[in-house]
Scaffold this motif. Structure first.
Motif, PDB file in Angstrom:
ATOM      1  N   LYS A 435       0.811  -0.830  -0.254  1.00  8.66           N
ATOM      2  CA  LYS A 435      -0.050   0.127  -0.103  1.00  8.66           C
ATOM      3  C   LYS A 435       1.219   1.228   0.072  1.00  8.66           C
ATOM      4  O   LYS A 435       0.149   2.360  -0.196  1.00  8.66           O
ATOM      5  N   ASP A 436       2.227   1.060   0.834  1.00  7.27           N
ATOM      6  CA  ASP A 436       3.022   2.179   0.968  1.00  7.27           C
ATOM      7  C   ASP A 436       4.373   2.237   0.239  1.00  7.27           C
ATOM      8  O   ASP A 436       5.561   3.131  -0.042  1.00  7.27           O
ATOM      9  N   CYS A 437       4.142   1.316  -0.991  1.00  5.80           N
ATOM     10  CA  CYS A 437       5.616   1.626  -1.830  1.00  5.80           C
ATOM     11  C   CYS A 437       5.314   2.032  -3.574  1.00  5.80           C
ATOM     12  O   CYS A 437       4.070   2.208  -3.596  1.00  5.80           O
ATOM     13  N   ALA A 438       6.429   2.772  -3.316  1.00  2.58           N
ATOM     14  CA  ALA A 438       6.970   3.560  -4.786  1.00  2.58           C
ATOM     15  C   ALA A 438       6.270   2.333  -6.122  1.00  2.58           C
ATOM     16  O   ALA A 438       5.722   3.466  -7.177  1.00  2.58           O
ATOM     17  N   TYR A 439       6.135   1.363  -5.891  1.00  2.00           N
ATOM     18  CA  TYR A 439       5.771   0.295  -7.451  1.00  2.00           C
ATOM     19  C   TYR A 439       3.935   0.544  -6.588  1.00  2.00           C
ATOM     20  O   TYR A 439       3.409   0.230  -5.656  1.00  2.00           O
ATOM     21  N   GLN A 440       3.446  -0.179  -8.741  1.00  2.00           N
ATOM     22  CA  GLN A 440       1.409  -0.704  -8.852  1.00  2.00           C
ATOM     23  C   GLN A 440       1.719  -1.709  -8.229  1.00  2.00           C
ATOM     24  O   GLN A 440       2.056  -2.089  -9.389  1.00  2.00           O
ATOM     25  N   VAL A 441       1.611  -2.083  -7.364  1.00  2.00           N
ATOM     26  CA  VAL A 441       1.060  -3.569  -7.882  1.00  2.00           C
ATOM     27  C   VAL A 441       0.031  -4.246  -8.530  1.00  2.00           C
ATOM     28  O   VAL A 441      -0.135  -5.037  -8.958  1.00  2.00           O
ATOM     29  N   LYS A 442      -0.851  -3.305  -8.695  1.00  2.00           N
ATOM     30  CA  LYS A 442      -1.892  -3.814  -9.927  1.00  2.00           C
ATOM     31  C   LYS A 442      -1.169  -3.324 -11.291  1.00  2.00           C
ATOM     32  O   LYS A 442      -2.274  -3.718 -12.040  1.00  2.00           O
ATOM     33  N   ASP A 443      -0.115  -2.685 -11.107  1.00  2.00           N
ATOM     34  CA  ASP A 443       0.179  -2.347 -12.671  1.00  2.00           C
ATOM     35  C   ASP A 443       1.431  -4.035 -13.440  1.00  2.00           C
ATOM     36  O   ASP A 443       2.275  -3.935 -12.451  1.00  2.00           O
ATOM     37  N   LYS A 444       0.647  -3.989 -14.557  1.00  3.20           N
ATOM     38  CA  LYS A 444       1.464  -4.889 -14.747  1.00  3.20           C
ATOM     39  C   LYS A 444       2.328  -4.645 -15.594  1.00  3.20           C
ATOM     40  O   LYS A 444       3.166  -5.830 -15.766  1.00  3.20           O
ATOM     41  N   THR A 445       2.311  -3.398 -16.034  1.00  4.30           N
ATOM     42  CA  THR A 445       3.597  -3.135 -17.108  1.00  4.30           C
ATOM     43  C   THR A 445       4.018  -1.640 -16.903  1.00  4.30           C
ATOM     44  O   THR A 445       3.113  -1.309 -15.858  1.00  4.30           O
ATOM     45  N   GLY A 446       4.785  -0.912 -17.605  1.00  2.00           N
ATOM     46  CA  GLY A 446       5.539   0.084 -17.143  1.00  2.00           C
ATOM     47  C   GLY A 446       6.199   0.592 -16.286  1.00  2.00           C
ATOM     48  O   GLY A 446       6.386  -0.531 -15.475  1.00  2.00           O
ATOM     49  N   PRO A 447       6.476   2.049 -15.638  1.00  2.00           N
ATOM     50  CA  PRO A 447       7.561   2.345 -14.837  1.00  2.00           C
ATOM     51  C   PRO A 447       7.679   2.260 -13.731  1.00  2.00           C
ATOM     52  O   PRO A 447       7.901   1.966 -13.029  1.00  2.00           O
ATOM     53  N   ASP A 448       5.646   2.353 -13.747  1.00  2.00           N
ATOM     54  CA  ASP A 448       5.379   1.542 -12.073  1.00  2.00           C
ATOM     55  C   ASP A 448       5.256   0.837 -11.617  1.00  2.00           C
ATOM     56  O   ASP A 448       4.505  -0.023 -10.670  1.00  2.00           O
ATOM     57  N   ALA A 449       5.123  -0.309 -12.625  1.00  2.00           N
ATOM     58  CA  ALA A 449       4.443  -1.678 -12.234  1.00  2.00           C
ATOM     59  C   ALA A 449       5.449  -2.559 -11.229  1.00  2.00           C
ATOM     60  O   ALA A 449       6.316  -2.094 -11.361  1.00  2.00           O
ATOM     61  N   CYS A 450       4.158  -3.340 -10.003  1.00  2.00           N
ATOM     62  CA  CYS A 450       5.916  -3.741  -9.093  1.00  2.00           C
ATOM     63  C   CYS A 450       6.795  -4.957 -10.285  1.00  2.00           C
ATOM     64  O   CYS A 450       6.306  -5.838 -11.568  1.00  2.00           O
ATOM     65  N   PRO A 451       7.688  -4.668 -10.114  1.00  2.00           N
ATOM     66  CA  PRO A 451       9.161  -6.091 -10.767  1.00  2.00           C
ATOM     67  C   PRO A 451       8.688  -7.136 -10.544  1.00  2.00           C
ATOM     68  O   PRO A 451       8.485  -7.517 -11.037  1.00  2.00           O
ATOM     69  N   PHE A 452       7.403  -7.532  -9.395  1.00  2.00           N
ATOM     70  CA  PHE A 452       7.142  -9.025  -9.314  1.00  2.00           C
ATOM     71  C   PHE A 452       6.179  -9.796 -10.783  1.00  2.00           C
ATOM     72  O   PHE A 452       6.749 -10.689 -10.875  1.00  2.00           O
ATOM     73  N   ASN A 453       5.553  -8.599 -10.737  1.00  2.00           N
ATOM     74  CA  ASN A 453       3.794  -8.909 -11.847  1.00  2.00           C
ATOM     75  C   ASN A 453       4.963  -9.353 -13.295  1.00  2.00           C
ATOM     76  O   ASN A 453       5.071 -10.265 -13.621  1.00  2.00           O
ATOM     77  N   LEU A 454       6.936  -8.094 -13.276  1.00  2.00           N
ATOM     78  CA  LEU A 454       7.486  -8.320 -14.473  1.00  2.00           C
ATOM     79  C   LEU A 454       8.153  -9.473 -14.848  1.00  2.00           C
ATOM     80  O   LEU A 454       8.067  -9.931 -15.641  1.00  2.00           O
ATOM     81  N   LEU A 455       8.465  -9.830 -13.269  1.00  2.00           N
ATOM     82  CA  LEU A 455       9.557 -10.449 -12.882  1.00  2.00           C
ATOM     83  C   LEU A 455       8.856 -12.182 -13.643  1.00  2.00           C
ATOM     84  O   LEU A 455       9.848 -13.036 -13.802  1.00  2.00           O
ATOM     85  N   TYR A 456       7.956 -12.210 -13.035  1.00  2.00           N
ATOM     86  CA  TYR A 456       6.763 -13.947 -13.360  1.00  2.00           C
ATOM     87  C   TYR A 456       6.975 -13.610 -14.505  1.00  2.00           C
ATOM     88  O   TYR A 456       7.846 -15.563 -14.541  1.00  2.00           O
ATOM     89  N   TRP A 457       6.541 -13.050 -15.410  1.00  2.00           N
ATOM     90  CA  TRP A 457       6.071 -13.674 -17.056  1.00  2.00           C
ATOM     91  C   TRP A 457       6.970 -14.004 -17.449  1.00  2.00           C
ATOM     92  O   TRP A 457       7.252 -14.789 -18.409  1.00  2.00           O
ATOM     93  N   HIS A 458       8.485 -12.871 -17.526  1.00  2.00           N
ATOM     94  CA  HIS A 458       9.522 -12.887 -17.505  1.00  2.00           C
ATOM     95  C   HIS A 458      10.615 -14.621 -16.901  1.00  2.00           C
ATOM     96  O   HIS A 458      11.010 -15.459 -18.104  1.00  2.00           O
ATOM     97  N   PHE A 459      10.397 -15.029 -16.263  1.00  2.00           N
ATOM     98  CA  PHE A 459      10.715 -16.370 -15.545  1.00  2.00           C
ATOM     99  C   PHE A 459       9.606 -17.223 -16.145  1.00  2.00           C
ATOM    100  O   PHE A 459      10.358 -18.412 -16.979  1.00  2.00           O
ATOM    101  N   LEU A 460       8.856 -17.335 -16.365  1.00  2.00           N
ATOM    102  CA  LEU A 460       7.438 -18.701 -17.339  1.00  2.00           C
ATOM    103  C   LEU A 460       8.119 -18.773 -18.375  1.00  2.00           C
ATOM    104  O   LEU A 460       8.781 -19.490 -19.347  1.00  2.00           O
TER     105      LEU A 460
END
Length: 508
Positions: A435-460
């Motif tokens: 809730k207080d993170c610089a990244y947005q957990v709901k964003d799937k792409t873009g500069p504010d996207a949670c890195p876990f969202n991006l890296l999850y699909w990159h790993f798969l």
């Protein structure tokens, strides 16, 4: 003839095999604080202080029982600096040509003792529910070594939470009841804290001077350092923390470093508590109606299930286990693991807590720091080294299968049936970090996207050839395949850009 009895820093119990077979009237106990053990990896200062203080108190306890203890302190000018060297030095001092020891919990130390030019017997460490031989017999011929089936055998063997030959409550585990997100508040004040006495204060001064550059703070040292204190801590937790432990054992909360967790692993792993002693205290609380069965079972499974299982895996798989790297991950461990700046609040919380307390609970380790390392493709040997260094409860027999196997899937599925990976959604569900993170957990792409969202699909995507046919991962790949091609390309490009910034040492 004088015989030496080696007692290591994680064997601080009169119940160890070497002491049981020794004779205080003629044998000499050898204990040593040495740089060979304190410095082979950059251990957290609180971990070093815990072990040294507990060693000094245990040595004094043995002397009070009539043993002769040849004890080497870290600042002893005559110290050889290694366990093997101290055995030889004491052998010469006392005219001994024979020694016994309880088998160490690390292949490295076993090999060191094997090479000592003395007649030295390593006795089995029987402080566990299952012997190495029992585990090997259980594992023989099985296609999959899943903890659940081993755990059920341990329940039958010990009788814990059993009603005849059936599990109490009609089921073997209550996982579904133990996955609640964080509550609004915690009504447990955390582990029992002990003010450093003269022995501990002296150790803190020594460790502070010798290991000032190690990652980790020595401030507010509160650990139990003898058996009596450890038992007080256990009783305190069983009464006040255990009742809600099951419900929230997977939750993570800012400002709540311990929630309802037991914090007994560090005491179990150095010998101040025994596994059955701990489990029986928990079972007694359930039988008395003081705690629900999901709390009692969830904890007992961690001890006679998971703890026993990973020890079995470590010795079954052999010395080369820690070098496995099935996924061929090569990225260096990022500086943020050593306290470098990061915009990821979950990582900052987990690493910051680790630096201060030498502790983080299993979900912080598995689904935050471990998950990020796996998704980012970090070299598992470096991840293993980090976990071994920074946690007070980390000894290789317990840490390596948790990291190489469970966390990083570097063993190819010996421990886990699939990689433990998740996007930011899991962390958001099980914590208040997002809730207080610089990244947005709901964003799937873009500069504010949670890195876990991006890296999850990159790993798969990059490991599709290995995991696409894994039945537990089929839905993940179906979801990926349903995405529009341009969206998949954007996800991979954004993930690649993030990893490039990580590699460049930027604060991600």
């Amino acid at each position: 003839m004088v015989r030496l009895v080696l007692v290591l820093g994680d064997q601080l119990s009169e119940a160890i095999a070497a002491l049981r077979q020794a004779d205080p009237a003629r044998d000499i106990v050898v204990m040593a604080e040495v740089m060979g053990e304190a410095g082979y990896i950059p251990h957290h200062p609180k971990k070093i202080a815990l072990i040294f203080a507990a060693m000094r108190k245990f040595a004094a306890r043995l002397e009070g029982q009539g043993w002769t203890v040849a004890y080497t302190r870290l600042d002893d000018a005559q110290s050889s600096g290694t366990i093997a060297g101290e055995l030889l030095r004491r052998a010469e001092e006392f005219g001994a040509d024979e020694a016994i020891a309880t088998q160490p919990g690390e292949w490295r130390v076993i090999a060191e003792l094997d090479a000592v030019p003395l007649t030295l017997r390593q006795l089995p460490d029987d402080r566990f529910v299952a012997t190495q031989a029992e585990f090997a017999a259980w594992a023989k011929g099985r296609k999959q070594l899943r903890m659940e089936w081993f755990y059920r055998d341990m329940r039958r063997k010990t009788g814990l939470l059993m009603e005849g030959d059936q599990p109490a409550g009609g089921q073997w585990n209550f996982d579904q009841e133990n996955r609640k997100p964080p509550p609004q508040g915690i009504d447990y004040k955390g582990p029992m804290r002990f003010t450093p006495d003269e022995t501990v204060t002296g150790v803190l001064a020594l460790v502070g001077a010798r290991f000032a550059d190690n990652f980790g703070s020595l401030d507010d040292f509160w650990f139990a350092t003898d058996q009596g204190q450890a038992r007080q801590h256990l009783a305190h937790w069983v009464r006040h923390g255990l009742p809600r432990f099951g419900d929230y054992q997977d939750a993570m909360m800012s400002g709540e470093r311990f929630l309802y967790h037991a914090i007994v692993g560090l005491y179990l792993n150095i010998g101040l508590l025994e596994p059955m002693e701990v489990c029986q205290a928990v079972e007694d609380a359930w039988k008395s109606g003081d705690v629900p069965i999901n709390a009692a079972e969830g904890f007992i499974r961690q001890i006679i299930g998971w703890r026993e299982y990973v020890r079995g895996i470590y010795f079954l798989e052999g010395p080369e286990y820690t070098s496995r790297n099935l996924l061929k991950h090569k990225r260096d461990l990022p500086g943020l693991y050593w306290g470098g700046a990061t915009r990821m609040r979950c990582m900052a919380q987990a690493v910051g807590q680790t630096r201060e307390e030498a502790y983080a609970h299993h979900i912080q380790r598995l689904m935050v720091t471990g998950n990020f390392a796996l998704l980012a493709g970090v070299d598992p040997a470096q991840v293993h080294g980090w976990y071994l260094a920074v946690y007070a409860d980390a000894f290789e027999w317990v840490e390596a299968p948790n990291t190489i196997g469970m966390s990083q899937y570097a063993d190819g599925g010996v421990v886990a049936s699939k990689p433990y990976i998740s996007s930011g959604n899991y962390i958001n569900k099980m914590s208040d970090y997002c809730k207080d993170c610089a990244y947005q957990v709901k964003d799937k792409t873009g500069p504010d996207a949670c890195p876990f969202n991006l890296l999850y699909w990159h790993f798969l995507d990059r490991h599709r050839g290995r995991f696409a046919n894994n039945p537990r991962m089929a839905n993940m790949y179906r979801t990926w395949d349903r995405m529009a091609e341009d969206k998949r390309e954007t996800v991979l490009a954004d993930a690649g850009a993030f990893l490039a910034r990580l590699d460049a040492g930027e604060a991600v």
